[in-house]
Design an enzyme around this catalytic site. Structure first.
Site, PDB file in Angstrom:
ATOM      1  N   ASP A 100     -14.443 -11.780  18.908  1.00 53.01           N
ATOM      2  CA  ASP A 100     -15.489 -12.775  18.637  1.00 53.01           C
ATOM      3  C   ASP A 100     -16.342 -12.414  17.424  1.00 53.01           C
ATOM      4  OD1 ASP A 100     -16.318 -10.618  20.247  1.00 53.01           O
ATOM      5  OD2 ASP A 100     -18.034 -11.724  21.043  1.00 53.01           O
ATOM      6  N   GLU A 167     -17.222 -10.133  23.340  1.00 56.99           N
ATOM      7  CA  GLU A 167     -17.861  -8.812  23.424  1.00 56.99           C
ATOM      8  C   GLU A 167     -19.337  -8.920  23.098  1.00 56.99           C
ATOM      9  OE1 GLU A 167     -19.759  -5.342  22.662  1.00 56.99           O
ATOM     10  OE2 GLU A 167     -19.289  -6.595  20.967  1.00 56.99           O
ATOM     11  N   GLU A 168     -19.652  -9.723  22.082  1.00 54.13           N
ATOM     12  CA  GLU A 168     -21.041  -9.774  21.600  1.00 54.13           C
ATOM     13  C   GLU A 168     -22.007 -10.340  22.635  1.00 54.13           C
ATOM     14  OE1 GLU A 168     -22.059  -8.371  19.085  1.00 54.13           O
ATOM     15  OE2 GLU A 168     -20.397  -8.178  17.679  1.00 54.13           O
TER      16      GLU A 168
HETATM   17 ZN   LIG Z   1     -21.527  -6.355  17.427  1.00 49.46          ZN
HETATM   18 ZN   LIG Z   2     -18.695  -4.954  17.624  1.00 48.93          ZN
END
Ligand SMILES: [Zn+2]
Ligand SMILES: [Zn+2]
Length: 439
Positions: A100, A167-168
């Site tokens: 992402d 992930e963010e």
């Molecule tokens: Zn990041």
């Molecule tokens: Zn990262």
């Protein structure tokens, strides 16, 4: 990455004949693949997608891994991709890349800079950029897949390569686990991931034994009082003053309560309350980010926040039914822990492959990474997360001499030096797999 003759000769003595052969094969394979990997990198970089929206990105990752011969499943925990390559009996090694990007307007000036804009989940028009380097991680994952798929004589076991969404925002790793990552697919004996680093020179690898990244909690405090006229404060319980006292008192958690040497952060990032000069409001809202490396310090810090908020309210004489409401948000990112034995083993291997001087032990950071989730299931699988330097060597040297400060990850100006970073990432990941899956 150019390897001078002298270094090559040193490698020969360091590895012995077989390993030197491996090194030569891997290096020439990486050099051969690089032009097409650079095209892939530019394409991913110019077409970033926000967390939970990685539709086209995941399709590309899946297509690339299929082309190399992996058995690919898509739609795992949202846009997650799981690619499996079996090669006889041996350990199962999982390599994770995140996919992402971030709502950042790119200002690198690169010819392949992102011009993408989209609507975020709140409906706001935002620019999108791979400001954390996840495009580089995907390129490295595919490069590693190509090298290992063409070199099956040197490793035995099962490779599981995953493209992880979101992930963010946190949640991507959990979603993949919940969707059967360890039950529908071969269960790993080791999980590996790398991340580009914006304060380490390109061509270098950073290792961190023990805690590498932090527990991340978000806490909301509603400080309640009894509102009224600004000129009649004696008839009120002023939540603005109380919230201010709470903010200051919270500073004593890290300075006075947590043992020196243990890592912890308590930051009040947002304070909002009131509507007008002469009105004492009924409530003030605080938003905190809370970081630590261990479960114990995490619990200690969260308990102290609750105790201090209530204690300050008692001291201010706030009625029992108007005490502060403290909410620790459910979704937290756990600390990333690198077992020292596995990390030491891989660090030794990295030194053999890229040179002693290019592997550094770096400090843990208070950022968060949901890669940690893969090591926290009931199976307690050993995980290793390592850094790959991304800063152009000349830029790094200039900054070290007191020149321009370096943009951090998530900056609109962050632009890793692609060739040495991608090549070092593939070399390190390939070397790690060859070590863990050697006969
Ligand atoms: Zn990041
Ligand atoms: Zn990262």
């Amino acid at each position: 990455m150019r390897i001078p003759l002298l270094v090559t000769l040193c490698m020969a003595t360091r590895f012995g004949a077989l390993a030197q052969g491996q090194f030569d094969v891997v290096r020439s394979k990486i050099n051969g693949e690089y032009p097409s990997l650079f095209e892939l990198y530019k394409q991913l970089h110019a077409n970033p997608e926000l967390s939970f929206h990685e539709e086209k990105t995941s399709a590309r990752v899946a297509e690339e891994l299929k082309r190399v011969g992996f058995e690919v499943t898509t739609g795992v925990g949202g846009f997650g991709v799981v690619a499996v390559l079996k090669n006889g009996s041996g350990p199962t090694v999982l390599i994770r890349s995140d996919m992402d990007a971030l709502p950042v307007k790119e200002q690198t000036g690169l010819p392949y800079a992102s011009k993408v804009t989209t609507k975020d989940d709140a409906g706001n028009e935002v620019s999108v950029m791979h400001a954390c380097g996840h495009d580089l991680h995907m390129t490295t994952l595919i490069g590693t897949a190509r090298v290992l798929a063409s070199y099956k004589t040197e490793w035995h076991g099962t490779l599981v390569l995953i493209g992880q969404p979101a992930e963010e925002r946190g949640g991507g790793a959990r979603a993949m686990l919940k969707d059967g990552l360890f039950t529908r697919f071969p269960k790993p004996d080791f999980c590996l991931a790398l991340h580009d680093k914006a304060d380490l020179a390109a061509g270098k690898i950073g290792v961190v034994p023990g805690p590498a990244m932090a527990n991340v909690d978000s806490v909301d405090i509603t400080v309640r009082g009894v509102g009224g006229h600004g000129a009649w404060p004696h008839t009120t319980k002023d939540p603005v003053v109380l919230a201010s006292q709470i903010v200051l008192a919270l500073q004593t958690i890290v300075s006075r309560e947590v043992e020196p040497g243990e890592g912890a952060v308590v930051t009040v990032g947002s304070i909002h309350g009131g509507s007008k000069h002469n009105i004492i409001p009924d409530e003030v809202k605080l938003q905190l980010t809370v970081r630590s490396y261990t479960d114990e310090v995490r619990q200690q810090t969260l308990a102290a926040i609750k105790r201090i908020a209530r204690g300050q309210a008692f001291a201010a004489g706030v009625p029992e039914d108007r005490l502060p409401v403290v909410v620790v948000e459910d979704e937290f990112t756990p600390a990333t822990f690198n077992p020292p034995e596995l990390t030491g083993r891989l660090a030794k291997v990295f030194k053999g492959w890229v040179g002693e001087e290019n592997v550094e032990q770096v400090k843990p950071v208070m950022g968060g990474e949901d890669f940690s989730e893969y090591g926290r299931t009931a199976e307690k699988i050993p995980t290793c997360f390592f850094w790959v330097g991304g800063v152009k060597r000349e830029v790094f040297a200039d900054s070290a001499r007191g020149g321009k400060s370096l943009p951090s990850l998530h900056s609109a100006f962050w632009s890793p030096d692609p060739e040495p970073t991608i090549k070092t990432g593939i070399t390190a990941m390939t070397a790690a797999v060859l070590e863990l899956m050697k006969q």
